[in-house]
Design an enzyme around this catalytic site. Sequence first.
Site, PDB file in Angstrom:
ATOM      1  N   LYS A   1       0.841  -1.198   0.000  1.00 45.72           N
ATOM      2  CA  LYS A   1       0.000   0.000   0.000  1.00 45.72           C
ATOM      3  C   LYS A   1       0.874   1.245   0.000  1.00 45.72           C
ATOM      4  O   LYS A   1       0.596   2.213  -0.706  1.00 45.72           O
ATOM      5  CB  LYS A   1      -0.932  -0.013   1.228  1.00 45.72           C
ATOM      6  CG  LYS A   1      -2.044  -1.040   1.097  1.00 45.72           C
ATOM      7  CD  LYS A   1      -2.722  -1.380   2.414  1.00 45.72           C
ATOM      8  CE  LYS A   1      -3.690  -2.544   2.220  1.00 45.72           C
ATOM      9  NZ  LYS A   1      -4.189  -3.111   3.472  1.00 45.72           N
TER      10      LYS A   1
ATOM     11  N   GLN B   1      -4.831  -1.835   9.733  1.00 46.20           N
ATOM     12  CA  GLN B   1      -4.515  -3.117   9.090  1.00 46.20           C
ATOM     13  C   GLN B   1      -4.961  -4.277   9.980  1.00 46.20           C
ATOM     14  O   GLN B   1      -4.572  -4.354  11.146  1.00 46.20           O
ATOM     15  CB  GLN B   1      -2.999  -3.197   8.807  1.00 46.20           C
ATOM     16  CG  GLN B   1      -2.576  -4.435   8.065  1.00 46.20           C
ATOM     17  CD  GLN B   1      -3.129  -4.503   6.641  1.00 46.20           C
ATOM     18  OE1 GLN B   1      -3.139  -3.516   5.911  1.00 46.20           O
ATOM     19  NE2 GLN B   1      -3.623  -5.664   6.246  1.00 46.20           N
TER      20      GLN B   1
ATOM     21  N   ASP C   1     -11.174   2.283   4.105  1.00 45.62           N
ATOM     22  CA  ASP C   1     -11.561   0.889   3.874  1.00 45.62           C
ATOM     23  C   ASP C   1     -13.050   0.744   3.598  1.00 45.62           C
ATOM     24  O   ASP C   1     -13.511  -0.319   3.170  1.00 45.62           O
ATOM     25  CB  ASP C   1     -11.228   0.083   5.143  1.00 45.62           C
ATOM     26  CG  ASP C   1     -10.328  -1.075   4.838  1.00 45.62           C
ATOM     27  OD1 ASP C   1     -10.060  -1.316   3.648  1.00 45.62           O
ATOM     28  OD2 ASP C   1      -9.891  -1.749   5.784  1.00 45.62           O
TER      29      ASP C   1
END
Length: 307
Positions: free
Chosen positions: A53, A97, A120
């Site tokens: 990422k 995460q 997200d």
Amino acid sequence: MAQLLDGKALAKQIQTDRLASIQTWQANHGRPPGLAVLMVGDHPASMAYVRNKEKACERMGIASLGKHLPADSSQQAIADEILALNQNPQVDGILVQLPLPDHLDATALLNLIDPEKDADGLHPINLGRLVRGEPGLRSCTPAGIMRLLDAYHIPLAGKRAVVLGRSILVGKPMALLLLAANATPTLAHSKTQNLAEVTRSADILVAAVGIPNFVSQAMVKPGATVIDVGINRVPDLVNDPSGGKPSSGKPSGGKTRLVGDVDFAAVEPIAAAITPVPGGIGPMTVTMLLENTIASYCDRLQIKSIA
Ligand SMILES: NC(=O)c1ccc[n+]([C@@H]2O[C@H](COP(=O)([O-])OP(=O)(O)OC[C@H]3O[C@@H](n4cnc5c(N)ncnc54)[C@H](OP(=O)(O)O)[C@@H]3O)[C@@H](O)[C@H]2O)c1
């Protein structure tokens, strides 16, 4: 032979297309979009995902403002970091995460993220907006799948779609996005009866079960579009014949490879279109994370068009 839906190439194209806009925005607004990935502990797969990422951010000129906290961090310490990122004007997207270490309440932490910075797309407010058909940040994997289907002009309206797997991360939002596109989705799961019959009814089959090669040829309707979300690491028997097992007292190379939830070799000959693993949905997911960050940046700076 099925058409290969090349998520890697599309992801690269989307990222390249955004470069010029990001440079212009940076010049006009004094800063680029910023994404903060919060990593707790040293889970090796998660570290690799986070690096991926960050590299994608770098390629696109998006600022990486992530934090790496020790595995024994307290719930309060992580909550404080999230609240600080919510307030940080340089940060447009926040991602925690997963998985988090067992002693932490992941849901409570995710719910602290400012919904307008929810890169997200998993905050209850954004999921609620999805259910209601309102604009909002969408879950990255399902959003990436929709982008890929759109890029390849796969018709959805009026089609039967089956989503295999009902997680909040993939399956449920996927079914809602397909519904919004006027497909007729069915959500299948581990308690679904006559599963092969259900999946064989699908014009569009999305597999998100997390079991290597789970979807066999007999489960797929000839001519279907097959989307393989699964990312499963299995022993690489070709390059490591021991299958990762120790031999003569010494550990083998332990080579592994990635496979999806679909038995690609068996399904590809009868499908009309199919995604590969790797190179299908994975790169699209990362790209949608960046797209959500850009959307949030544009919203916050009142930049009208991000097209
Ligand atoms: N490409 C990407 O970017 C990306 C992103 C996210 C996830 N993934 C991958 O996608 C896969 C799924 O992830 P997830 O987070 O959605 O997984 P998950 O939370 O473990 O959910 C798996 C789902 O599959 C269902 N399932 C399990 N065994 C089944 C069976 N025998 N028959 C029918 N359904 C079955 C489960 O049903 P129940 O609900 O009944 O238990 C559950 O709904 C994993 O391989 C993951 O690594 C990839």
